[in-house]
Enzyme design. Structure first.
Site, PDB file in Angstrom:
ATOM      1  N   LYS A 184       0.837  -1.197   0.000  1.00  0.00           N
ATOM      2  CA  LYS A 184       0.000   0.000   0.000  1.00  0.00           C
ATOM      3  C   LYS A 184       0.877   1.256   0.000  1.00  0.00           C
ATOM      4  O   LYS A 184       1.948   1.260   0.614  1.00  0.00           O
ATOM      5  CB  LYS A 184      -0.875   0.042   1.258  1.00  0.00           C
ATOM      6  CG  LYS A 184      -1.904  -1.061   1.392  1.00  0.00           C
ATOM      7  CD  LYS A 184      -2.631  -0.940   2.732  1.00  0.00           C
ATOM      8  CE  LYS A 184      -3.584  -2.094   2.968  1.00  0.00           C
ATOM      9  NZ  LYS A 184      -4.799  -1.984   2.146  1.00  0.00           N
TER      10      LYS A 184
ATOM     11  N   ARG B  67     -10.190 -11.456   1.965  1.00  0.00           N
ATOM     12  CA  ARG B  67     -11.143 -12.441   1.423  1.00  0.00           C
ATOM     13  C   ARG B  67     -10.527 -13.845   1.374  1.00  0.00           C
ATOM     14  O   ARG B  67     -11.246 -14.836   1.402  1.00  0.00           O
ATOM     15  CB  ARG B  67     -11.643 -11.987   0.052  1.00  0.00           C
ATOM     16  CG  ARG B  67     -10.607 -11.908  -1.018  1.00  0.00           C
ATOM     17  CD  ARG B  67     -11.051 -11.055  -2.201  1.00  0.00           C
ATOM     18  NE  ARG B  67     -11.079  -9.640  -1.851  1.00  0.00           N
ATOM     19  CZ  ARG B  67     -11.497  -8.678  -2.671  1.00  0.00           C
ATOM     20  NH1 ARG B  67     -11.966  -8.990  -3.870  1.00  0.00           N
ATOM     21  NH2 ARG B  67     -11.482  -7.417  -2.297  1.00  0.00           N
TER      22      ARG B  67
END
EC number: 3.4.11.1
Length: 497
Positions: free
Chosen positions: A276, A350
């Site tokens: 990120k 996920r």
């Protein structure tokens, strides 16, 4: 904090401050405040005129008694329009009340809930909402500050009509437990990644199990591999802090149902090899908010004891870049045999949830609910204050949405559009871990998760990426973790038949 329910006259209250509320539609003072106004020689009416207090939302009128009453202050707080009043407005008024008493350094006060009875709710529910607003609004995380906030509430009295007193006493106990459990969740989320590791999260679950008599199972890296949780393990490989799979169980004597709760437990998320940017990595300690909510819910149900068996499941891990980290283009097999092609290592939550959902499905529960700070797309779609809700069972979705309206934990349904299923198809595996379109990212993430849930089991996914953590503070949520959605899901469990 000692909480008492009272139904006596305000003029007889032996506290440092009496707090009451006024709506914009109110043309005159309530009879109880009129009594106090006479005792104070019209000081309330006079200041009301001078300060143009008209009941506008959040407006505050502080009237010192100068020894003429049994209390030091009478405080009126504007409640805004009656038409817009609901239980969450009551929580906000509780928050304003405690912020006002804190400024005045008042540690013993009474909140008059009777003027709020115009809301179409029982005064027991109103009293509960007051307590929740006070406790949630008075929260602070100052553990690491040299100078700590010393303000403490010694006594809170809540005034209701006499006929509601017994019910209010019970509902206030529930509200206190719910709010304190939400604050417990806030505390864990607010802890940084160098304090809360996967092992520490497992230790907190074990501490709860000892305190409330839960069963708990903690699985290490070797055991996780034996269970075939390769998607979850892939995420954890790059970190020096090993993963821990947590299964905590509340089992009453005669459960009516079995419910599985899953919380995303990324104790820190750097993004992995798809790292990120700095601005987006800030606050990633909050990527464990779903897991912490599950622990907060267990703290609540350990005291409230619903008639349902509850399984809390957390795949705790840290997503870090390293020579062992999983890569874009890797293909991984999940616990149920579904193969996943990695499009981006920053879509890691996920993957951990995929194996957790497979594990939960094997328990054959009556319902599965997962909570996860899953997608920025959900924040783009619904804003910072609202969670997205989706799943395979409309009835279960509606139950949770209805409760969220009463708890003030805002949620909104998102549709599983069949056209979007095309965008999680992978060229070399069963499914991509990201969508191939830039649109509908919250929904494509939900559609990905659906592949790991037994189709016969009602399942709801709650994307809490927006409301789980805030950088500004709003209403009764100070800056930082909110503890979302502890009160909604605990209330759901209490309401099961």
């Amino acid at each position: 904090m000692n909480i008492k329910i009272t139904s006596g006259h305000l003029k007889n209250a032996r506290v440092r401050a009496v707090i009451s509320f006024s709506f914009k539609e109110d043309r005159k003072l309530s009879p109880e405040i009129e009594d106090l106004d006479r005792i104070l020689d019209g000081a309330i009416s006079q200041l009301k005129r001078e300060q143009k207090f008209d009941g506008s939302d959040g407006k505050i009128l502080v009237v010192p008694t100068f020894g003429k009453g049994k209390m030091d202050y009478v405080i009126l707080i504007g409640a805004g329009s009656r038409r817009k009043a609901d239980l969450d407005k009551v929580r906000r008024l509780g928050n304003i009340s405690v912020k006002t008493t804190k400024k005045l350094k008042i540690d013993r006060f009474l909140i008059d809930a009777e003027p709020l009875s115009v809301i179409k709710e029982g005064e027991d529910s109103i009293a509960q909402a007051v307590v929740e607003g006070v406790i949630l609004g008075n929260y602070r995380f100052d553990k690491y500050l040299s100078k700590k906030d010393e303000y403490r509430i010694k006594e809170l009295q809540i005034r209701v009509k006499r006929r509601f007193k017994n019910k209010a006493e019970q509902s206030v106990k529930v509200g206190k437990i719910l709010a304190e459990s939400q604050n417990f969740t806030r505390d864990i989320v607010n802890e940084p990644g160098n304090v809360i590791t996967p092992e520490k999260l497992a230790q907190i679950a074990q501490d709860l199990a000892r305190e409330y008599g839960f069963e708990v199972k903690i699985y290490d890296e070797e055991e996780i591999e034996k269970m075939g949780m390769n998607a979850y393990l892939a995420v954890a490989k790059g970190s020096a802090n090993p993963p821990r799979f947590i299964h905590i169980i509340y089992r009453p004597e005669k459960p009516k149902k079995k419910i599985a709760l899953i919380g995303k437990g990324l104790t820190f998320d750097s993004g992995g090899l798809n790292i990120k940017p700095g601005d987006y990595m800030r606050w990633m300690k909050a990527d464990k908010s779903g897991a912490c909510a599950v622990l907060g819910i267990f703290k609540a149900i350990g005291q409230l004891k619903p008639d349902v068996e509850v399984h809390g499941i957390i795949a705790a891990a840290e997503n870090m870049p390293d020579g062992r980290s999983y890569r874009p283009d890797d293909i991984i097999k999940a616990k149920n045999g579904v193969t996943i092609e990695i499009g981006n290592t920053d879509a890691e939550g996920r993957l951990t949830l995929a194996d957790a959902l497979c594990y939960a499905s094997e328990l054959k529960p009556d319902a599965i609910i997962d909570m996860a700070t899953l997608t920025g797309a959900c924040v783009v779609a619904l804003g910072e204050y609202t969670a997205g809700v989706m799943g395979n069972d409309e009835r279960l979705i509606d139950q949770i949405l209805d409760i969220s309206k009463r708890t003030g934990e805002w949620m909104w349904p998102l549709p599983f559009n069949d056209m979007l299923r095309e965008h999680i198809k992978a060229p070399h595996a069963d499914v991509y871990n990201i969508g191939t379109t830039r649109y509908g990212g919250a929904i494509t993430a939900g559609l990905f998760l659906e592949k790991f849930v037994d189709k016969k089991i009602p399942w709801v996914h709650i994307d809490i990426a927006g409301p789980a953590h805030n950088t500004k503070g709003w209403y009764y949520h100070p800056k930082g973790a909110t503890g979302f959605p502890v009160r909604t899901i605990t209330t759901f469990l209490l309401n099961q038949e």
